[in-house]
Design a protein around this motif. Structure first.
Motif, PDB file in Angstrom:
ATOM      1  N   SER A 129      47.639  39.949  35.786  1.00  0.00           N
ATOM      2  CA  SER A 129      47.067  38.846  36.562  1.00  0.00           C
ATOM      3  C   SER A 129      46.981  37.585  35.714  1.00  0.00           C
ATOM      4  CB  SER A 129      45.676  39.237  37.052  1.00  0.00           C
ATOM      5  OG  SER A 129      44.874  39.630  35.952  1.00  0.00           O
ATOM      6  N   PRO A 146      48.379  41.119  41.853  1.00  0.00           N
ATOM      7  CA  PRO A 146      48.948  41.365  40.522  1.00  0.00           C
ATOM      8  C   PRO A 146      49.725  42.672  40.486  1.00  0.00           C
ATOM      9  CG  PRO A 146      46.630  40.786  40.381  1.00  0.00           C
ATOM     10  CD  PRO A 146      46.931  40.971  41.826  1.00  0.00           C
ATOM     11  N   PHE A 338      35.926  30.245  40.818  1.00  0.00           N
ATOM     12  CA  PHE A 338      36.672  31.465  41.125  1.00  0.00           C
ATOM     13  C   PHE A 338      38.149  31.111  41.157  1.00  0.00           C
ATOM     14  CE2 PHE A 338      38.556  34.613  43.988  1.00  0.00           C
ATOM     15  CZ  PHE A 338      38.353  35.707  43.166  1.00  0.00           C
ATOM     16  N   ARG A 533      34.746  33.304  31.836  1.00  0.00           N
ATOM     17  CA  ARG A 533      34.617  31.855  31.725  1.00  0.00           C
ATOM     18  C   ARG A 533      33.743  31.475  30.533  1.00  0.00           C
ATOM     19  NH1 ARG A 533      35.349  34.050  36.080  1.00  0.00           N
ATOM     20  NH2 ARG A 533      36.792  33.258  37.642  1.00  0.00           N
TER      21      ARG A 533
ATOM     22  N   ALA B 281      34.485  44.899  32.052  1.00  0.00           N
ATOM     23  CA  ALA B 281      35.938  44.748  32.095  1.00  0.00           C
ATOM     24  C   ALA B 281      36.456  45.133  33.479  1.00  0.00           C
ATOM     25  CB  ALA B 281      36.597  45.604  31.017  1.00  0.00           C
ATOM     26  N   ARG B 283      34.804  44.700  36.216  1.00  0.00           N
ATOM     27  CA  ARG B 283      34.481  43.558  37.085  1.00  0.00           C
ATOM     28  C   ARG B 283      35.513  42.446  36.920  1.00  0.00           C
ATOM     29  NH1 ARG B 283      29.175  41.899  35.423  1.00  0.00           N
ATOM     30  NH2 ARG B 283      30.182  40.413  34.028  1.00  0.00           N
ATOM     31  N   SER B 284      35.945  42.210  35.665  1.00  0.00           N
ATOM     32  CA  SER B 284      36.960  41.182  35.448  1.00  0.00           C
ATOM     33  C   SER B 284      38.232  41.506  36.209  1.00  0.00           C
ATOM     34  CB  SER B 284      37.298  41.075  33.963  1.00  0.00           C
ATOM     35  OG  SER B 284      36.232  40.506  33.271  1.00  0.00           O
ATOM     36  N   GLY B 287      37.826  40.492  39.629  1.00  0.00           N
ATOM     37  CA  GLY B 287      37.932  39.037  39.741  1.00  0.00           C
ATOM     38  C   GLY B 287      39.378  38.570  39.683  1.00  0.00           C
ATOM     39  N   ASP B 288      40.199  39.267  38.908  1.00  0.00           N
ATOM     40  CA  ASP B 288      41.606  38.894  38.794  1.00  0.00           C
ATOM     41  C   ASP B 288      42.416  39.356  39.988  1.00  0.00           C
ATOM     42  OD1 ASP B 288      41.071  37.861  36.331  1.00  0.00           O
ATOM     43  OD2 ASP B 288      41.681  39.656  35.238  1.00  0.00           O
ATOM     44  N   GLY B 289      41.816  40.162  40.851  1.00  0.00           N
ATOM     45  CA  GLY B 289      42.546  40.674  41.988  1.00  0.00           C
ATOM     46  C   GLY B 289      43.401  41.882  41.644  1.00  0.00           C
ATOM     47  N   GLU B 290      43.285  42.392  40.401  1.00  0.00           N
ATOM     48  CA  GLU B 290      44.079  43.579  40.083  1.00  0.00           C
ATOM     49  C   GLU B 290      43.528  44.794  40.819  1.00  0.00           C
ATOM     50  OE1 GLU B 290      45.446  44.252  36.155  1.00  0.00           O
ATOM     51  OE2 GLU B 290      45.444  42.155  35.597  1.00  0.00           O
ATOM     52  N   TYR B 309      31.070  32.646  40.010  1.00  0.00           N
ATOM     53  CA  TYR B 309      32.528  32.519  40.164  1.00  0.00           C
ATOM     54  C   TYR B 309      33.325  33.683  39.620  1.00  0.00           C
ATOM     55  CZ  TYR B 309      30.999  27.613  40.282  1.00  0.00           C
ATOM     56  OH  TYR B 309      30.354  26.449  40.531  1.00  0.00           O
ATOM     57  N   GLN B 310      32.657  34.761  39.192  1.00  0.00           N
ATOM     58  CA  GLN B 310      33.466  35.834  38.623  1.00  0.00           C
ATOM     59  C   GLN B 310      34.098  36.697  39.694  1.00  0.00           C
ATOM     60  OE1 GLN B 310      31.967  37.814  35.048  1.00  0.00           O
ATOM     61  NE2 GLN B 310      30.153  36.572  35.295  1.00  0.00           N
ATOM     62  N   LEU B 311      33.520  36.703  40.880  1.00  0.00           N
ATOM     63  CA  LEU B 311      34.075  37.497  41.968  1.00  0.00           C
ATOM     64  C   LEU B 311      34.224  36.613  43.195  1.00  0.00           C
ATOM     65  CD1 LEU B 311      32.021  40.820  41.600  1.00  0.00           C
ATOM     66  CD2 LEU B 311      34.397  40.423  40.962  1.00  0.00           C
ATOM     67  N   PRO B 312      35.167  36.971  44.049  1.00  0.00           N
ATOM     68  CA  PRO B 312      35.366  36.149  45.262  1.00  0.00           C
ATOM     69  C   PRO B 312      34.186  36.301  46.228  1.00  0.00           C
ATOM     70  CG  PRO B 312      36.778  38.089  45.286  1.00  0.00           C
ATOM     71  CD  PRO B 312      36.135  38.059  43.939  1.00  0.00           C
TER      72      PRO B 312
END
Lengths: 569, 425, 247
Positions: A129, A146, A338, A533, B281, B283-284, B287-290, B309-312
């Motif tokens: 990603s 991704p 986001f 972030r 990790a 959670r990240s 957030g990345d959509g993986e 902002y870490q999650l949609p």
């Protein structure tokens, strides 16, 4: 000489080597002893009251132990070999070119990037990603979510090797650049060129054989670091299983305190694997020398020219680009709200992350700065003392003393830092600023020495002789002649020292009992929380301080010596 | 030499909640009546002073609170606590930010083996589960102190056994409750219409959505908790899990779990060849959509992560049918703490209705309160009742469905077997 | 600079120094790792220039290093060097008051031209005295107004002249010249020889000149000592110091 020099200055200077050796050797040896006892079952507070081999047996039975060892060993050697090859080929192919001048300029900022920040940036860049995939998605790759590929974290450690290489290339390049003048590289190269050798061949045959011995110890330090580092391996290395060093830290942190025994055995094994890697490298050196010596004089003038310059140029710029793109990624993440896949640009951009970080950022920056300044000043004074004492004694330090200087770089920190904390508690040394400064010095001093020694030793001794002839004693000659003439290299070495100090995590945390909050301890504890972030904000702040140091190191001599042309080249 | 992702959250723990409250009572009697540790008999010890004396002693002290520093929300909350303690009790609270609570355990251990019995560098630790058990087993803790705290009674310890039992280990007053956690699943509602609500459904869902779910690397506690949850669902007789592993045929009991994981792994993220290092990790990756589906151990975590902002915003939370594993996290005082009175006053303040109410606010931290609402007055009750202000937040009633955890020996067996089977490939 | 005697400061900075006596090499014999390298037994009168000649590697420079106090520890020296009745070989290098001139001018690159001249002057003189002495010295060598210049901007001849003045301003009691003209081109070389030897005579300084250029020795118009090539010792090793050799 008939006239023994007994001034206070000389006596102080002659103390420096002894002090330095004590500062470097005592903690490492004590720390290793602190790891050795539990490795053989001795740790009364946990009920270990008789010597046994049980910790080694359970280590040997740990699932995946063979893979861990192999991974540490191979990633250490391969990344070092790659980094060295890149540096050598680049120096050979581009020595007189504009690219060379450019890279020299980029060198300091590249060196300023802490390992953890570079690794985090690289992971942001290359993950499925990551920025790279976002740039080609969905237009080229067709991915709207991704893809599911295993990188970083691949089982062969390729991502780990890449991460190590991008950080080691600038370091080895710096070391080579400071060693090149000492072996009259330009004259030799020009001579070989005039005899019809192509640039890469000229460098390989006429310069490298003299250059390599001068950068051998830095190369060994790179091997030791690469085979035992924890931060890069955690971020970019595989997880099933990880490298040995990562496992050591995990086991040492295991809530099951009886794991400490096995962890200590593993820490010593880490020392062993690093020594093994060094020994293998040494054998390789001998083999290459044996094979290559006849070829030096075989008269071939174009061996590997095209491939060499292609690889040297390509890989160097690839390393620089990777590092640069990683930093760009960090910057973007620090400004992102986001930021879903596959958008390659975060919208909206926000300063909210920086705003959130600011209250913690300022005190952490101050602590980091004071620590770095104190450790660097102390280390620089000791290093200059050692080098000045060489000059006074007309004799460079023996191989043993040089080895001592590199000891903290050659012994994996995980192998001795925990033992050192034990010692600290034993001696009732309160954790705090001074202890951490000394701990940082362990790692700062060798790098300051690496950066400064060649310039210092190369300084024409006749400058001091002229000063003495004009009636100035050693102290005056040192303050009024040697220091000003060496201002630029001393400033650069100090900047390197600051960068090293800023990057320290384990010594700060362990010796300071966590009471000293630095940018790196903040960045790491935030990274453990997964807030990318904020992690990016701190990683950038972590990078800014050393970058500032390097800017000063370059700028200060230019301002002070702005009227002095001979010192500006 | 940094260790960015080696998170072992202080919430990390392995063990069983819900042992009878009698265990506490028994333990307390034993300690108070007979086994009073030597240091507790010292006249100056805050353990046997009137509370006013303790508060008086605490004034002007600097309390080093070693607590995981990976969550900016928690860090911000502790900043507020520090300000209040300064104002009310003249205590200087220093949050020593750890990436791993084990670092604090190591230091106390090093101090003890060096014979440092009253000048410890650590005054208070955020802890639970295995770290607590390890410290307690090795006599590294001060206490019992919890029942000396005036606010401890507000948790109604007699009626709520989880306040005095830390993963089957009776706390015996050696730690004081601070907050609650429960395994909470969350998903991206834009990608997932009907999330799986049982372990069996999870396997089917993963087959249909390959690569969109995973769990953190064992023995990270998030990963281990997932295995525990699966074990509870898959074992023939869940009751056997409450007893030590030696009393049952562990091989046979765990066999369904391995069958399940063998079936699950090929459909996980990276085909189960790599695992995220920790819960954060995980959670990240969301957030990345993986990933499309993940879980947390703090029921407020997904909502808080949406807020920063870490999650949609399309994240929704839920627990499995029949509930999920839950537990309590605590604070404890090392046996050699330099500022014991200050540490006790701090622990007491953390239990105050005001501090608990603030902690529960989603814009602050979102950590559920440990107080018994029945013990509080109306205004305090109001402040402690969460408002439904964020769709990603778990509905409060879901937290009622808390499942007991297996005996810790099960966890050790499962972890060891997991590492053997999947730890190196 | 505790080792620097203050006697010379009582004189006006640029006036010729009072004669202090001859520079005596009293049975000086230097060996390297036990092998005899070079020996000298001679006396240089005030105002006289003795030239020592010989091929490279014969140990000429080693002699000067010994007299000046920079002999590397690898060398072993017997005998002594005296200046009048002072045994200089017992003194630290900075207290010997021997003015040195090398092949290179060796002007400190971090100081201005005036700074270089001031560097050699006794610290007891007042600022005004120092400034005046520097201006006088500059005009003496035709470089009036060059005081604030960066040495890097000077021509080779200008640098050589500044280096000479810097040495003279330090009020030496003898001069040691290590091939001081060998890097200058032919016309400049003649000019510098004249200037240096003239000043040495003016100041009545005993001077030892080491050279392999017979024209230098002849221009010095003093005794010439020929050293025979006795060993294979590397030239320059003495000056450079053994501490550079171990790498």
């Amino acid at each position: 000489m008939a006239a023994a020099d007994t001034s206070t200055f000389s006596r102080l200077v002659r103390l420096a080597p002894a002090l330095t050796v004590l500062l470097l050797v005592a903690p490492v040896v004590a720390g290793l002893a602190g790891a050795a006892a539990p490795a053989f079952g001795w740790l009364p507070v946990l009920g270990g009251e008789q010597l046994s081999l049980a910790p080694w047996v359970s280590l040997a039975r740990t699932p995946g132990i063979a893979e861990m060892l192999l991974l540490s060993f191979t990633t250490g050697l391969i990344s070092t070999a790659l980094a060295l090859a890149i540096v050598v080929l680049f120096l050979g192919a581009f020595a007189d070119s504009a690219a060379f001048v450019w890279l020299k300029r980029l060198l300091s900022p590249l060196l300023a990037v802490p390992h953890a920040a570079a690794a985090i940036g690289l992971a942001f860049l290359l993950a499925p990603s990551g920025l790279a995939m976002r740039l080609v998605s969905p237009a080229l790759s067709g991915h709207t979510t991704p893809p599911d590929y295993l990188f970083p974290g691949d089982p062969f450690g390729l991502a780990l090797i890449a991460g190590l290489v991008v950080k080691e290339v600038p370091f080895l390049l710096l070391m080579s650049l400071s060693a090149l003048p000492q072996c009259q590289a330009d004259d030799r190269r020009h001579l070989a060129l005039s005899l019809g050798y192509s640039p890469v061949t000229a460098f390989l045959k006429a310069v490298l054989p003299s250059l390599y011995p001068l950068i051998r110890l830095p190369v060994y330090a790179v091997i030791a670091f690469a085979s035992s580092n924890v931060d890069v391996a955690m971020i970019l290395g595989p997880s099933t299983p990880p490298t040995l060093a990562v496992s050591v830290v995990r086991w040492l942190g295991d809530p099951d305190l009886s794991m400490r025994f096995m962890a200590s055995a593993a820490a010593l094994t880490q020392l062993g694997i690093t020594l093994l890697a060094l020994a293998c490298w040494w054998c390789l050196e001998q083999a290459i020398r044996w094979c290559a010596t006849p070829r030096l004089t075989d008269g071939r003038r174009n061996s590997g020219q095209r491939l060499g310059s292609l690889l040297g140029g390509g890989l160097t710029w690839l390393s620089v680009t990777l590092l640069g793109a990683s930093l760009l990624g960090l910057t973007l993440w620090s400004l992102a709200a986001f930021w879903p896949f596959p958008s390659a640009w975060p919208t909206p951009l926000t300063l909210a992350n920086w705003g959130r970080a600011l209250p913690g950022l300022l005190p952490a920056t101050l602590d980091t700065l004071w620590l770095a300044l104190a450790a660097t000043v102390l280390a620089t004074i000791l290093v200059i003392g050692c080098l000045e004492s060489e000059a006074l004694n007309h004799r460079s330090m023996g191989a043993g003393a040089t080895l001592v200087l590199y000891l903290p770089l050659l012994v994996p920190p995980v192998a001795f830092l925990y033992g050192l904390v034990q010692l600290q508690a034993q001696l009732s040394v309160a954790p705090g600023f001074m202890v951490v400064v000394l701990g940082h010095c362990l790692f700062v001093l060798p790098y300051v020495f690496l950066s400064l020694a060649e310039s210092y030793r190369r300084l024409d001794p006749r400058w001091t002789q002229v000063a003495a002839g004009l009636g100035h004693g050693p102290a005056a000659a040192f303050v009024r002649v040697r220091l000003p003439l060496l201002l630029a290299p001393i400033a650069t070495a100090s900047a390197v020292g600051i960068a090293v100090s800023v990057g320290q995590y384990l010594p700060t945390l362990l010796l300071g009992a966590g009471r000293l909050t630095t940018l790196t301890t903040e960045a790491v504890s935030l990274a453990s929380g997964g807030d990318r972030r904020l992690t990016a904000v701190y990683a950038l702040a972590q990078l800014l301080l050393p970058a500032l140091g390097f800017a000063l190191a370059i700028g200060l001599p230019r301002v002070l010596h702005r009227q002095r042309r001979a010192l500006l080249t | 030499m940094t260790t960015p992702f080696s998170c072992r959250h202080p919430l990390a723990a392995r063990g069983v909640t819900g042992l009878p409250g009698a265990a506490f009572a028994l333990g307390a009697v034993a300690v108070l009546g007979l086994g009073m540790p030597a240091w507790a008999q010292d006249g100056a010890s805050p353990l046997n002073q009137p509370w006013q004396e303790v508060e008086q002693q605490a004034r002007g002290q600097t309390v080093y609170f070693n607590a995981w520093g990976g969550d900016p929300n928690v860090n911000g909350y502790l900043d507020w606590v520090a300000g209040e303690l300064e104002r009310r009790h003249d205590i200087d609270l220093v949050h020593v930010k750890l990436d791993d609570t084990a670092a604090a355990v190591s230091r106390v251990l090093a101090e003890k083996s060096a014979g440092n019995v009253d000048e410890g560098a650590i005054d208070l630790i955020w802890i639970n589960g295995e770290n607590f058990a390890a410290m307690k087993d090795n006599a590294l803790l001060l206490g019992p102190f919890a029942q000396r705290l005036p606010n401890f009674a507000l948790t109604s310890p007699d009626a709520n056994p989880e306040m005095t039992t830390d993963f089957t280990v009776p706390t015996e007053g050696f730690e004081s409750p601070w907050g609650k956690a429960q395994l909470t699943f969350y998903y991206d509602s834009e990608r997932v219409e009907a999330p799986p609500t049982s372990m069996a459904a999870l396997l089917d869902w993963t087959k249909q959505h390959p690569g969109r779910f995973t769990y953190p690397l064992v023995p990270d506690f998030h990963g281990s908790t997932f295995l525990k949850q699966a074990l509870i669902a898959l074992v023939d007789d869940p009751a056997m899990l409450a007893r030590p592993v030696g009393e049952a045929d562990a091989e046979a009991a765990m066999a369904p779990l391995w069958d399940y994981l063998d079936a699950l792994h090929p459909h996980l993220w990276r085909q189960g060849r790599d695992f995220p290092a920790s819960g954060p990790a995980l959670r990240s990756l969301m957030g990345d959509g993986e990933l499309s589906l993940a879980f947390a151990f703090n029921p407020a975590e997904p909502a808080a992560a949406v807020n920063n902002y870490q999650l949609p915003p399309s994240i929704r939370s839920y627990v499995l049918d029949g509930g999920t594993i839950g537990n309590v996290h605590f604070v404890t005082i090392p046996f050699n703490a330099s500022h014991q009175a200050g540490a006790m006053v701090t622990a007491n303040f953390l239990l105050s209705p005001e501090a608990q109410a603030r902690k529960q606010r989603l814009d602050v931290w979102g950590d559920p309160s440990v107080l018994d609402l029945a013990r509080l007055d109306e205004a305090e009750r109001q402040a402690l009742t969460p408002m439904d202000d964020q769709p990603a937040r778990l509905a409060p009633q879901a937290l009622q469905q808390t499942q007991p955890e297996p005996h810790p020996s099960w966890m050790e067996a499962v972890e060891a077997a997991w590492l053997e089977r999947y730890g190196s490939r | 600079m505790s080792q620097t005697p203050d006697t010379r400061c009582s004189l006006p900075p640029t006036s010729p120094a009072s004669p202090t006596g001859a520079l005596v090499f009293d049975r000086v014999a230097i060996s390297l790792n036990g092998a005899p390298l070079v020996a000298l037994n001679t006396q240089v009168a005030p105002g006289e220039v003795v030239s020592v000649m010989g091929p490279s590697g014969v140990g000429k420079s080693t002699l000067l290093a010994y007299a000046a106090g920079f002999l590397a520890p690898a060398f072993d020296a017997r005998g002594e060097v005296r200046l009048g009745d002072r045994r200089v070989t017992d003194l630290p290098a900075s207290a010997r008051r021997l003015g040195l001139l090398f092949q290179d001018a060796l002007l400190f690159p971090h100081l201005s031209v005036a700074g270089n001249l001031a560097f050699g002057m006794p610290s007891s003189a007042s600022r005004r005295e120092r400034r005046e002495a520097i201006e006088e010295a500059l005009s003496d060598i035709g470089l009036t107004g060059f005081g604030e210049r960066d040495p890097a901007t000077l021509s080779g001849g200008q640098r050589a002249r500044v280096a000479l003045m810097r040495t003279l301003l330090s009020r030496p009691q003898a001069m040691l010249l290590d091939e001081p003209f060998s890097k200058l081109d032919a016309t400049l070389r003649q000019e510098m020889r004249d200037l240096v030897f003239q000043r040495i005579r003016e100041h009545r300084l005993p001077a030892l000149l080491v050279t392999h250029d017979r024209a230098d020795a002849e221009a010095a118009a003093g005794p010439i000592i020929e050293l025979a090539a006795a060993t294979q010792a590397p030239s320059g090793a003495a000056w450079q110091g053994a501490h550079r050799a171990s790498r």
